[in-house]
Write a protein that holds these residues in place. Sequence first.
Motif, PDB file in Angstrom:
ATOM      1  N   TYR A 166       0.968  -1.195   0.143  1.00 59.52           N
ATOM      2  CA  TYR A 166      -0.042   0.229   0.014  1.00 59.52           C
ATOM      3  C   TYR A 166       0.756   1.132  -0.119  1.00 59.52           C
ATOM      4  CZ  TYR A 166      -2.406   4.011   2.068  1.00 59.52           C
ATOM      5  OH  TYR A 166      -2.527   5.306   2.325  1.00 59.52           O
ATOM      6  N   ARG A 171      -1.405   0.883  -4.817  1.00 62.33           N
ATOM      7  CA  ARG A 171      -1.020  -0.087  -4.371  1.00 62.33           C
ATOM      8  C   ARG A 171      -0.144  -0.770  -5.370  1.00 62.33           C
ATOM      9  NH1 ARG A 171      -6.732  -3.386  -4.825  1.00 62.33           N
ATOM     10  NH2 ARG A 171      -6.502  -3.805  -7.129  1.00 62.33           N
ATOM     11  N   LEU A 202      -3.531   4.353   5.343  1.00 65.10           N
ATOM     12  CA  LEU A 202      -4.205   3.037   5.603  1.00 65.10           C
ATOM     13  C   LEU A 202      -3.454   2.005   6.183  1.00 65.10           C
ATOM     14  CD1 LEU A 202      -6.210   3.132   2.337  1.00 65.10           C
ATOM     15  CD2 LEU A 202      -6.773   4.452   4.098  1.00 65.10           C
ATOM     16  N   THR A 203      -3.953   1.118   6.887  1.00 64.52           N
ATOM     17  CA  THR A 203      -3.149   0.022   7.757  1.00 64.52           C
ATOM     18  C   THR A 203      -3.958  -1.279   7.539  1.00 64.52           C
ATOM     19  OG1 THR A 203      -1.911  -0.716   9.578  1.00 64.52           O
ATOM     20  CG2 THR A 203      -3.742   0.706   9.855  1.00 64.52           C
ATOM     21  N   PHE A 204      -3.538  -2.452   7.470  1.00 65.90           N
ATOM     22  CA  PHE A 204      -4.211  -3.695   7.124  1.00 65.90           C
ATOM     23  C   PHE A 204      -3.908  -4.573   7.767  1.00 65.90           C
ATOM     24  CE2 PHE A 204      -3.304  -0.857   3.455  1.00 65.90           C
ATOM     25  CZ  PHE A 204      -4.519  -0.906   2.807  1.00 65.90           C
ATOM     26  N   PHE A 212      -9.512  -9.196   4.501  1.00 68.61           N
ATOM     27  CA  PHE A 212      -8.574  -8.299   5.149  1.00 68.61           C
ATOM     28  C   PHE A 212      -9.403  -7.038   6.085  1.00 68.61           C
ATOM     29  CE2 PHE A 212      -5.361 -10.181   2.956  1.00 68.61           C
ATOM     30  CZ  PHE A 212      -4.075  -9.853   3.599  1.00 68.61           C
ATOM     31  N   MET A 214      -9.311  -3.024   7.456  1.00 68.80           N
ATOM     32  CA  MET A 214      -8.622  -2.094   6.925  1.00 68.80           C
ATOM     33  C   MET A 214      -8.991  -0.678   8.014  1.00 68.80           C
ATOM     34  SD  MET A 214      -8.476   1.203   5.448  1.00 68.80           S
ATOM     35  CE  MET A 214      -9.277   1.206   3.786  1.00 68.80           C
ATOM     36  N   CYS A 216      -8.523   3.229   8.318  1.00 64.80           N
ATOM     37  CA  CYS A 216      -7.980   4.786   7.639  1.00 64.80           C
ATOM     38  C   CYS A 216      -7.719   5.491   8.690  1.00 64.80           C
ATOM     39  CB  CYS A 216      -9.354   5.095   6.592  1.00 64.80           C
ATOM     40  SG  CYS A 216     -10.703   5.809   7.480  1.00 64.80           S
ATOM     41  N   TRP A 222     -12.830  -0.772   7.728  1.00 63.80           N
ATOM     42  CA  TRP A 222     -13.265  -1.308   6.402  1.00 63.80           C
ATOM     43  C   TRP A 222     -12.720  -2.695   6.391  1.00 63.80           C
ATOM     44  CZ3 TRP A 222     -14.636   2.656   2.413  1.00 63.80           C
ATOM     45  CH2 TRP A 222     -14.497   4.020   2.971  1.00 63.80           C
ATOM     46  N   GLY A 227      -8.593  -8.703   0.149  1.00 63.81           N
ATOM     47  CA  GLY A 227      -7.441  -7.767   0.289  1.00 63.81           C
ATOM     48  C   GLY A 227      -7.345  -7.090  -0.958  1.00 63.81           C
ATOM     49  N   TYR A 231     -12.742  -2.384  -0.760  1.00 61.38           N
ATOM     50  CA  TYR A 231     -13.148  -2.305   0.914  1.00 61.38           C
ATOM     51  C   TYR A 231     -14.290  -1.434   1.058  1.00 61.38           C
ATOM     52  CZ  TYR A 231      -8.374  -3.755   1.977  1.00 61.38           C
ATOM     53  OH  TYR A 231      -7.349  -4.755   1.822  1.00 61.38           O
TER      54      TYR A 231
END
Length: 568
Positions: A166, A171, A202-204, A212, A214, A216, A222, A227, A231
Motif C-alpha cells: 500500500y 498499491r 491506511l493500515t491492514f 482483510f 483496514m 483509515c 473497512w 485484500g 473495501y
Amino acid sequence: MSTKLSAQCAFFVRAALRTACIAALVLAATVRPTAQITQRPRPAEWSRLVEGGRFMDRFMPMPPGRLSKDLWGAEGVVPRYVDNGIENDSVSFWGGNILKGEDGKFHLFVCGWPESSLKGHHEWPNSTVFHATGDRPYGPFTVRDTVGRGHNPEIFRLRDNRYVIYVMDGRYVSNRIDGGWTYSRFEFDPRGRRIIEGLSNLTFARREDGSFLMVCRGGGIWISENGLSPYRQLTDERVYPPVEGNFEDPVVWRDHIQYHLIVNDWLGRIAFYLRSKDGIHWVVDPGEAYLPGIARHEDGYVEDWFKFERIKIYQDEYGRAVQANFAVIDVLKNDDKKSDRHSSKNIAIPLNPGLLLTILDTEPLTPDTKTLRVKIAAEKGFHPHTDVDIASLRFGASTEVNFGRGAKALRSEKTDDGLIVTFDAAASRITDDEFAPKLIGKTTEGKLLYGYARLPWIDLPEPYLSALAPLFTARTDGFDLSIEVQNFGQVASRETSLKLTAENDGKTVNVGTVPVPPLKPYEKTNVRLFAPPLFEQGREYAFTLTILSGEKTVSTFHFRATPLKDWQ
C-alpha cells in the motif's frame, strides 16, 4: 563527566520538564496555529498504572550495533547506532515495514526522497518506495532496488501468497517479494457512511479467513473479502479514543488472541493503544503507547529523536508484536532543510512479545467458580519453572491488572512444557465484556512478564451484520422500506432482527422491526419493512438502524434521510 553520562542526564532533565508541563496543563492545551507540538493532559488514573500496564512498557533496549558520532543529526541523536534500521546521508527515509522472505532475509519497504531536495522534509509527496534487505530484523538494511513512486508504504501478503504494498493513493502487487510490481488503485465503497478524514495512511490486518480489515487515518473500519477487492466501510464513527487529538499513522495487527491498534497524535507526540476481539469493536487501554525517549540502549543511553511517527509492527509466528519500526526525525519537520545536518531515518526497537497463555478451564465463570487455571508455555530462552516469580503474578480483567489489582496466584504445578498457575477466580474480576484477560508479573530477575489469554467459552470469530440506509417507497397508507443487510463476519449468522427508529420533534419514534434471516459470510439479503405514515413531505429526519441478536446489539448505523421528497 563522560559524554554518554552527560547525555543521559540531559535526557532525564528533559523528561522531568515534560512531566511537569503535562501536570500543569490538566485542563487544556493552548496551540498556536503554526505549532508542531503541544502537551496533552493525561487522565489522573494513568499515574496509578503499574509496569506492564502501558504498551510503552513493552519497548526493550535496542540491539547493540555500530555506535558512531560522525553523523548528521541534532545533539540528542549523536552518537547513535548507525546500523539500526536504515539511514543514508543522501536520502531522507520515512515509514516502512518488514516481512521475512522465503530466502531467509528480512525485506524492508521504506520510502524516501533526496536530502538535497529544495523543499527539505516537505519533499515527502514525491517519495520513492525503496526495497531494502538485511540479515536481521533490526538491520542494517541495504537498498536492493526501487518499487516506484509512493509514500507511507505498508506491505502485506494475500491468502494466495501475492504481495501488496500500500502507498498513499495506490498499491503495488507482485507474485514475488523481490520485484515484478504492478501499480493500480484500491476501490472503496463507503456504503452511505461518512468517510472519516479521508482515505490516507491506511493500515491492514489479515483476518482468520484470509479477508482483510483496514483502518483509515480517521479511524473508520473497512473490510475486503480478499485484500484487493473493494473495501467496504462498516463504521460511521471513528474507533479512536474520545479525546482531543490530531490523529494519524494508525497501525493494526492481529495475533493468535486478538486485534491490536495504535494511533498517533502527531501534534501532542503521544500515541494510544486499543484492543479488539474482532477488529470492529475496540477498547482503549490506558497509558501511552509510545513517546519520544523510547530509543534507549542497554546501558541507559537514549537516542532522543524529536518525533516518532509511522509506527509499523513486525510479528512472530504467533502474530505477537516483536519489533516496532518508526520513522524518526531529529528536529521539527520545518527545520529539516536542503542538504543540512538534519534528516530522518527508519529505526527498529524490539518489543517484549509477551507470554503464551492458555486458560485451561472451559466453562464460563459463575459466582460459584472458585479458581482459574492458566498455563504459561515454555519457549526458546524462557523456562517458566525457573524464570517466573510466581508471587508477583496478577491475572484477570485488564482494567484490574493494569493497576496492580487482579487475582493472585494460589499455587502452581510444573508440566513438561510449561507451568500451570491457579488463581482466585473472584479476584480476577472478569466480566461478560472481557474477551482477553491479562497477566502481569516479574521474572526471577525482576524483568517484566505480561501476556493475554483467550477466554475458551467465547466463540470467535463472530458474524457481523451491517445494513445500508433504506430505500423509501411512498404508499397511500405509509411507506415500504427495502434495506440491504450483509454479513461481514467470517462465520454464518443466526436469525437476527433489524430495528429502525427516527427522531421526530425531539422524540425517538419506533419505525418498525423486521427479522433478518441467517446469512453466510459475506452473503447479503434485502429485508422489507412497512412503516406507517410518520413522515412529512420534504422533511429530513435522523434515523438509527440497529441490528440485534436477541437483546445484544450487533451494529448500529446513524444516518439522515428525507423519506418523502418534494412532489415530482
